[in-house]
Design a protein around this motif. Structure first.
Motif, short mmCIF file in Angstrom:
data_model
loop_
_atom_site.label_atom_id
_atom_site.label_comp_id
_atom_site.label_asym_id
_atom_site.label_seq_id
_atom_site.Cartn_x
_atom_site.Cartn_y
_atom_site.Cartn_z
N ASN B 65 13.87 1.78 0.48
CA ASN B 65 13.01 2.33 1.53
C ASN B 65 11.69 2.79 0.90
O ASN B 65 10.61 2.60 1.45
N HIS B 66 11.81 3.36 -0.27
CA HIS B 66 10.62 3.77 -1.03
C HIS B 66 9.75 2.55 -1.35
O HIS B 66 8.54 2.58 -1.20
N GLY B 67 10.42 1.46 -1.74
CA GLY B 67 9.70 0.22 -2.02
C GLY B 67 8.94 -0.27 -0.79
O GLY B 67 7.80 -0.71 -0.88
N ALA B 68 9.59 -0.15 0.37
CA ALA B 68 8.94 -0.56 1.62
C ALA B 68 7.70 0.30 1.87
O ALA B 68 6.65 -0.20 2.28
N MET B 69 7.83 1.60 1.60
CA MET B 69 6.68 2.49 1.80
C MET B 69 5.55 2.14 0.83
O MET B 69 4.37 2.17 1.20
N ILE B 70 5.92 1.81 -0.38
CA ILE B 70 4.92 1.40 -1.37
C ILE B 70 4.20 0.15 -0.88
O ILE B 70 2.97 0.05 -0.92
N GLY B 71 4.97 -0.79 -0.35
CA GLY B 71 4.39 -2.02 0.17
C GLY B 71 3.47 -1.74 1.35
O GLY B 71 2.34 -2.23 1.41
N ALA B 72 3.98 -0.93 2.30
CA ALA B 72 3.21 -0.65 3.51
C ALA B 72 1.93 0.10 3.18
O ALA B 72 0.91 -0.06 3.86
N SER B 73 1.96 0.93 2.15
CA SER B 73 0.74 1.67 1.81
C SER B 73 -0.12 0.90 0.81
O SER B 73 -1.05 1.45 0.22
N LYS B 74 0.22 -0.36 0.63
CA LYS B 74 -0.56 -1.28 -0.21
C LYS B 74 -0.73 -0.76 -1.65
O LYS B 74 -1.78 -0.89 -2.26
N MET B 75 0.30 -0.15 -2.16
CA MET B 75 0.26 0.32 -3.54
C MET B 75 1.10 -0.58 -4.42
O MET B 75 1.37 -0.27 -5.59
N GLY B 76 1.52 -1.71 -3.86
CA GLY B 76 2.45 -2.60 -4.55
C GLY B 76 1.86 -3.25 -5.80
O GLY B 76 2.50 -3.27 -6.85
N ILE B 77 0.65 -3.77 -5.69
CA ILE B 77 0.10 -4.52 -6.82
C ILE B 77 0.02 -3.62 -8.04
O ILE B 77 0.48 -3.97 -9.13
N ASP B 78 -0.52 -2.43 -7.85
CA ASP B 78 -0.70 -1.52 -8.97
C ASP B 78 0.62 -1.21 -9.66
O ASP B 78 0.75 -1.32 -10.88
N LEU B 79 1.62 -0.86 -8.86
CA LEU B 79 2.91 -0.49 -9.47
C LEU B 79 3.61 -1.70 -10.08
O LEU B 79 4.26 -1.60 -11.13
N CYS B 80 3.49 -2.85 -9.43
CA CYS B 80 4.11 -4.06 -10.00
C CYS B 80 3.47 -4.40 -11.34
O CYS B 80 4.15 -4.77 -12.29
N GLN B 81 2.15 -4.23 -11.40
CA GLN B 81 1.48 -4.52 -12.67
C GLN B 81 1.90 -3.54 -13.76
O GLN B 81 2.05 -3.90 -14.91
N LYS B 82 2.14 -2.31 -13.35
CA LYS B 82 2.61 -1.33 -14.34
C LYS B 82 3.98 -1.77 -14.89
O LYS B 82 4.25 -1.64 -16.08
N ALA B 83 4.81 -2.27 -14.00
CA ALA B 83 6.13 -2.73 -14.46
C ALA B 83 5.98 -3.92 -15.40
O ALA B 83 6.71 -4.05 -16.38
N GLU B 84 5.02 -4.77 -15.08
CA GLU B 84 4.80 -5.93 -15.96
C GLU B 84 4.34 -5.47 -17.34
O GLU B 84 4.74 -6.03 -18.36
N ALA B 85 3.54 -4.39 -17.36
CA ALA B 85 3.12 -3.84 -18.65
C ALA B 85 4.31 -3.27 -19.41
O ALA B 85 4.29 -3.14 -20.63
N MET B 86 5.37 -2.93 -18.66
CA MET B 86 6.60 -2.45 -19.30
C MET B 86 7.52 -3.63 -19.65
O MET B 86 8.70 -3.44 -19.92
#
Ligand code: SF4
Ligand code: SF4
Lengths: 373, 413
Positions: B65-86
């Motif tokens: 559900n948190h992931g859905a909120m991240i997506g809906a608030s268009k914060m997905g790219i930033d966080l996904c890129q952070k994961a890629e850096a990890m």
């Protein structure tokens, strides 16, 4: 080495080999894709277990069923099936591992006409008493389903004989790895790969004979490691269907002395107990063996095992070979790498696809990595 | 200056939306205050058995559900890129990627989820959650319980039933251990009943879309779904869905549809494209099409048929194992066809979601089966639910236009 030549021919063209085995030996052929397929039970049923890898054909037919973000192993195997290349199969079994194979099983059941279809829905965790009990239940269920599908009876004796044979094969492969680790020049990496792959393709009793004669020759071999500057490497990942990688590594001044692959040491790790109920014994091996990343045991045993493998084999570094779009292995990579970093073992990540790809790029990266070691 | 309100639009707005937002805000505030209030927090997968947590007074938190909120608030790219850096591959599920990186930076729309005291992972939706929860168990160093629900390709075997039932006993023991108190079984029974009631009400809400025009669309359902996911088994969810149901019935009585001029009725498959729900809903509405049903939101009431409200704990083994994503493609196709008939659907819109392999692999076969059985046109949209980098607006717009052309032709309008 003569045994190696026979093996190389079979590995180069497994379908022709299996067709011939079927025609001349009257064997029923049962396909599978992963080390969680209880081969011992298939062999005990008098059938021939054939591991499928997917050829390097262009993906045309499988495109109508699986999107491009599916791993090339599964797309390749489905392509083979849909194009009719696997029509000789009498059946196919699908042990439960990852989400992709789970759906492949459904797609196969609905679209590939050849043979029977058995799902072996294994537990995903292998560390609780109820999972153990369920695993034994599922293997017993598989045994009786297979009996029905092949119209045979699988006796306890059949199983015990099969287990004995598999134990010998696994012991022998372990021996090959020991020889290679001790004296890397004695056999090429690509030949080790062939020896292993043969175990998944050839009729198992005749395979064992070839393997044993190959070992004898290796033991006699006078070649001694001369170039001690060569870097000792461990390959880690899911499956390797890139025999070329061994030559690339060797040309770059390295040797693969051990691995953590399902087409490598995970295939032969762990023996099956020969006393007690044979099905329970088969289950026990799965419970104790080092896991594939699609299974759960605890949160760290894969890392511990990898470090141990590297240290025991005096490795200078680890090369991860991950198949693109393979989720379970991609999820494990960051923590494995971190654990290696902590143990001061350098590592390199290669993301590969089954389709032929830029060999040159691979080579440059491997060379660069070896230089840093 | 207050904006001039379009009365047409105002009429169509669902009034319960505000209440829902308030409930969710309160829920997250309470969850984030758990440390102060001494309550335990469990992270749990969306298809996981939450009822025992409610009965044990544990606050359930849903990374998805948190992931859905991240997506809906268009914060997905930033966080996904952070994961890629990890070192997490960009091919992994974007819920997992954004949650994994979010935990380390407390980012996202609500500054991160409250830390878990335990993790509850049920693999009835995918194998991704297993790996994801292993990652979080390592990171937070808290106990992880895995409820393993064997995949039901063609059947739910007796062996599997026995195994899942046994694990439900283990689950209760696990909770008693972590919470250091006994389960109150009377309370558990009550929670089971409330859960079933909530699921029935949610189904009833979705059922109102059978009306022409449909009073709510799948896009509305994506929004109102949050409570049946997060607060299943509570009175709060039951009361909310009663109100929502009443509002839908009133809309039907007043002839208010979700789409102003509903001519075409469509079915959505797979997860929403969270960062583009508004764009998509307007795009379809502009073509007089309403997405009247979807396979996603109905997954939280689809297994009701296996659940006995008077014997909740025992029957939930089967209920949780036989949900939509844990069954074979052919059975999924049958479910889709049932929905096509039930909601009188004119076309199928499938989101081929690169994040979700178990949902997306098999879609092409389902598409073929539905086409064969019902002759429906269908559209495949290639995208990702959270990671906007995989959304191409112009391409998708063109394909929607072409698809709507087919739907119109078939209806002979
Ligand atoms: S390579 Fe990975 S994704 Fe592909 S079948 Fe194997 S485990 Fe599954
Ligand atoms: S989106 Fe799909 S892969 Fe990701 S957690 Fe949900 S079910 Fe699993």
């Amino acid at each position: 080495m003569e045994s190696l030549e026979i093996l190389t021919a079979a590995v180069a063209d497994p379908f022709t080999y299996a067709r011939k085995l079927k025609k001349d030996g009257g064997k029923k052929v049962v396909g599978y894709m992963c080390t969680y397929a209880p081969e011992e039970i298939i062999f005990a049923a008098g059938a021939h277990p054939l591991r499928l890898f997917g050829s390097n054909k262009n993906i045309i037919l499988a495109d109508g069923h699986l999107q491009a973000y599916c791993c090339s192993l599964v797309r390749g195997v489905l392509e083979d099936a849909l194009s009719g290349d696997l029509n000789f199969l009498d059946g196919m079994i699908f042990p439960h591992t990852c989400d992709t194979v789970q759906r492949l099983s459904d797609i196969w059941r609905l679209n590939v006409p050849a043979g029977f279809h058995l799902d072996v829905v294994l537990p995903v965790k292998l560390n609780t008493a109820s999972a153990r009990e369920y695993l034994i239940d599922v293997l017993n269920l598989f045994r009786s389903n297979l009996e029905k599908a092949l119209k045979v009876k699988i006796t306890g004796d059949d199983l015990r004989k099969s287990i004995a044979l598999y134990n010998e094969i696994r012991n022998s492969l372990k021996r090959v790895y020991e020889l290679k680790s001790k004296n890397p020049q004695i056999i090429k990496g690509k030949d080790i790969y062939t020896l292993l792959r043969g175990a998944m393709i050839m009729e198992r009793s005749s395979y064992l004979k070839l393997l044993q004669s190959a070992i004898k020759e290796l033991e006699k071999s006078a070649i001694k490691t001369t170039n001690t500057k060569k870097k000792r490497l461990v390959l880690s990942g899911g499956l390797c269907s890139h025999p070329d990688i061994y030559s690339v590594i060797e040309d770059a001044g390295g040797d693969v002395v051990a691995d953590d692959l399902c087409t490598g040491s995970r295939y032969f790790a762990g023996l099956i107990k020969t006393d007690g109920d044979p099905i329970t014994a088969i289950a026990e091996r799965y419970l104790q063996r080092v896991i594939c990343s699609a299974k759960h045991k605890d949160n760290k045993s894969r890392a511990e095992n990898l470090i141990q493998t590297a240290q025991e084999n005096g490795a200078d570094g680890v090369i991860f070979m991950l198949l693109k779009f393979c989720d379970p292995h991609a999820f494990d990579y960051p923590y494995l790498k971190e654990a290696l970093d902590k143990a001061v073992i350098p590592s390199l990540l290669l993301e590969v696809e089954d389709q032929p790809q830029a060999q040159g790029q691979l080579q440059t990266r491997i060379e660069a990595f070896l230089e840093t070691l | 200056m207050a904006e001039e309100k379009d009365p047409e639009k105002e009429k169509r707005k669902i009034k319960s939306v505000k209440k829902m937002k308030d409930i969710m805000t309160t829920y997250y505030i309470e969850a984030k205050m758990a440390e102060q209030t001494g309550k335990k927090v469990a992270w749990i997968t969306s298809g996981g058995p939450v009822e025992p947590l409610i009965a044990m007074d544990v606050i359930p938190v849903y990374p998805e559900n948190h992931g859905a909120m991240i997506g809906a608030s268009k914060m997905g790219i930033d966080l996904c890129q952070k994961a890629e850096a990890m070192n997490y591959s960009s091919d992994l599920c974007s819920y997992a990627r954004s949650d994994i990186s979010c935990a380390t930076v407390n980012g996202g729309p609500i500054g991160g989820l409250p830390k878990p005291d335990m993790l509850i992972c049920c693999n009835n939706i995918c194998g991704t959650v297993l790996k994801w929860y292993e990652v979080q168990a390592r990171y937070f160093n808290v106990p992880l319980f895995i409820l393993d629900t064997p995949f039901c390709h063609t059947q739910f075997t007796d062996e599997a039933r026995k195994y899942v039932r046994k694990q439900i006993e283990e689950y209760i023991l696990f909770l008693e251990d972590v919470c250091a108190k006994k389960m109150d079984h009377d309370r558990m029974k009550e929670v089971g009943k409330i859960s079933v009631e909530g699921q029935r009400l949610w189904q009833a809400v979705l059922d109102t879309a059978q009306n022409k025009p449909a009073p709510l669309s799948a896009f509305d359902a994506f929004f109102h779904l949050a409570l049946i996911v997060t607060l299943r088994g509570t009175k709060l969810a039951v009361d909310y869905y009663k109100e929502l149901l009443a509002e839908m019935k009133q809309r039907i009585a007043d002839g208010i549809g979700a789409v102003a001029n509903e001519k075409y009725r469509l079915l959505w498959d797979n997860l929403p494209i969270w960062y583009r729900t508004k764009w998509l809903s307007e795009k379809f509405a502009a073509a007089d099409a309403c997405l009247v049903a979807d396979t996603y939101t109905s997954a939280w009431c689809g297994a009701l048929k296996y659940i006995d409200e008077n014997n909740f704990l025992e029957s939930m083994a089967e209920g949780y194992s036989r949900i939509y994503l844990n069954i074979g493609i052919d059975e999924m196709a049958r479910e889709v066809i049932k929905m096509v008939d039930k909601y009188d659907v004119d076309g199928l819109v499938m989101h081929s979601n690169r994040s979700c392999k178990p949902y997306s692999f098999g879609q092409l076969d389902i598409q073929r089966i539905v086409r064969k059985e019902r002759g429906l046109p269908s559209l495949m949209i290639e995208a990702d639910m959270v990671d906007e980098r995989f959304f191409s607006e112009s391409q998708i717009a063109t394909r929607i236009d072409a698809f709507m052309e087919l739907v119109r032709e078939r209806k002979g309008a």
